[in-house]
Scaffold this motif. Structure first.
Motif, PDB file in Angstrom:
ATOM      1  N   MET A   1      38.292  19.086  -5.350  1.00 13.75           N
ATOM      2  CA  MET A   1      37.067  18.493  -4.847  1.00 13.75           C
ATOM      3  C   MET A   1      37.432  17.449  -3.801  1.00 13.75           C
ATOM      4  O   MET A   1      38.354  16.677  -3.977  1.00 13.75           O
TER       5      MET A   1
ATOM      6  N   ARG B   1      32.801  11.103  -4.166  1.00 15.96           N
ATOM      7  CA  ARG B   1      33.158  12.501  -4.407  1.00 15.96           C
ATOM      8  C   ARG B   1      31.985  13.330  -3.877  1.00 15.96           C
ATOM      9  O   ARG B   1      30.834  12.910  -3.965  1.00 15.96           O
TER      10      ARG B   1
ATOM     11  N   ASP C   1      30.708  17.731  -2.568  1.00 12.92           N
ATOM     12  CA  ASP C   1      31.012  19.162  -2.507  1.00 12.92           C
ATOM     13  C   ASP C   1      30.926  19.736  -1.095  1.00 12.92           C
ATOM     14  O   ASP C   1      31.716  20.579  -0.724  1.00 12.92           O
TER      15      ASP C   1
ATOM     16  N   GLN D   1      41.416  15.102   0.322  1.00 15.77           N
ATOM     17  CA  GLN D   1      41.414  16.293  -0.532  1.00 15.77           C
ATOM     18  C   GLN D   1      42.259  16.012  -1.770  1.00 15.77           C
ATOM     19  O   GLN D   1      43.382  15.544  -1.652  1.00 15.77           O
ATOM     20  N   ASP D   2      41.687  16.272  -2.943  1.00 16.92           N
ATOM     21  CA  ASP D   2      42.415  16.103  -4.200  1.00 16.92           C
ATOM     22  C   ASP D   2      43.458  17.217  -4.299  1.00 16.92           C
ATOM     23  O   ASP D   2      43.122  18.399  -4.280  1.00 16.92           O
TER      24      ASP D   2
ATOM     25  N   ASP E   1      43.481  20.024  -7.291  1.00 10.87           N
ATOM     26  CA  ASP E   1      42.525  21.150  -7.363  1.00 10.87           C
ATOM     27  C   ASP E   1      43.230  22.476  -7.219  1.00 10.87           C
ATOM     28  O   ASP E   1      44.144  22.654  -6.531  1.00 10.87           O
TER      29      ASP E   1
END
Length: 92
Positions: free
Chosen positions: A1, A52, A54, A88-89, A92
């Motif tokens: 995410m 956070r 989407d 960007q994590d 993920d």
């Protein structure tokens, strides 16, 4: 995410926080979830906010927007101090 990191300086925390909170519904409509609101320990006139989200295209509609710029003015944000970094994590 993905995440969005915002750093900005302000003249006084109370008006800054009031202006920040006034945009809560707009942020929710864009799918921005507030993860953390912090102050820089070495520079208490700097806020660091982590969101956070989407959909990056929806979020980019908010930066800059007239409502956001008006909130910055009301909140005493120091002109030119706002930095937005999309992250960007890696887990993920």
């Amino acid at each position: 995410m993905p995440f969005l990191l915002i750093r900005q300086k302000f003249a006084d925390y109370a008006p800054w926080r009031e202006a920040f909170d006034s945009l809560d519904e707009q942020r929710k409509a864009l799918g921005l979830e507030t993860v953390a609101v912090m102050r820089n320990m070495q520079d208490p006139s700097e806020a660091v906010v982590l969101f956070r989200f989407d959909d990056i295209e929806r979020v980019k509609q908010h930066f800059p927007s007239p409502a956001l710029e008006e909130a910055w003015r009301r909140g005493g944000v120091v002109e030119g101090s706002s930095e937005a970094t999309f992250l960007q994590d890696l887990t993920d």
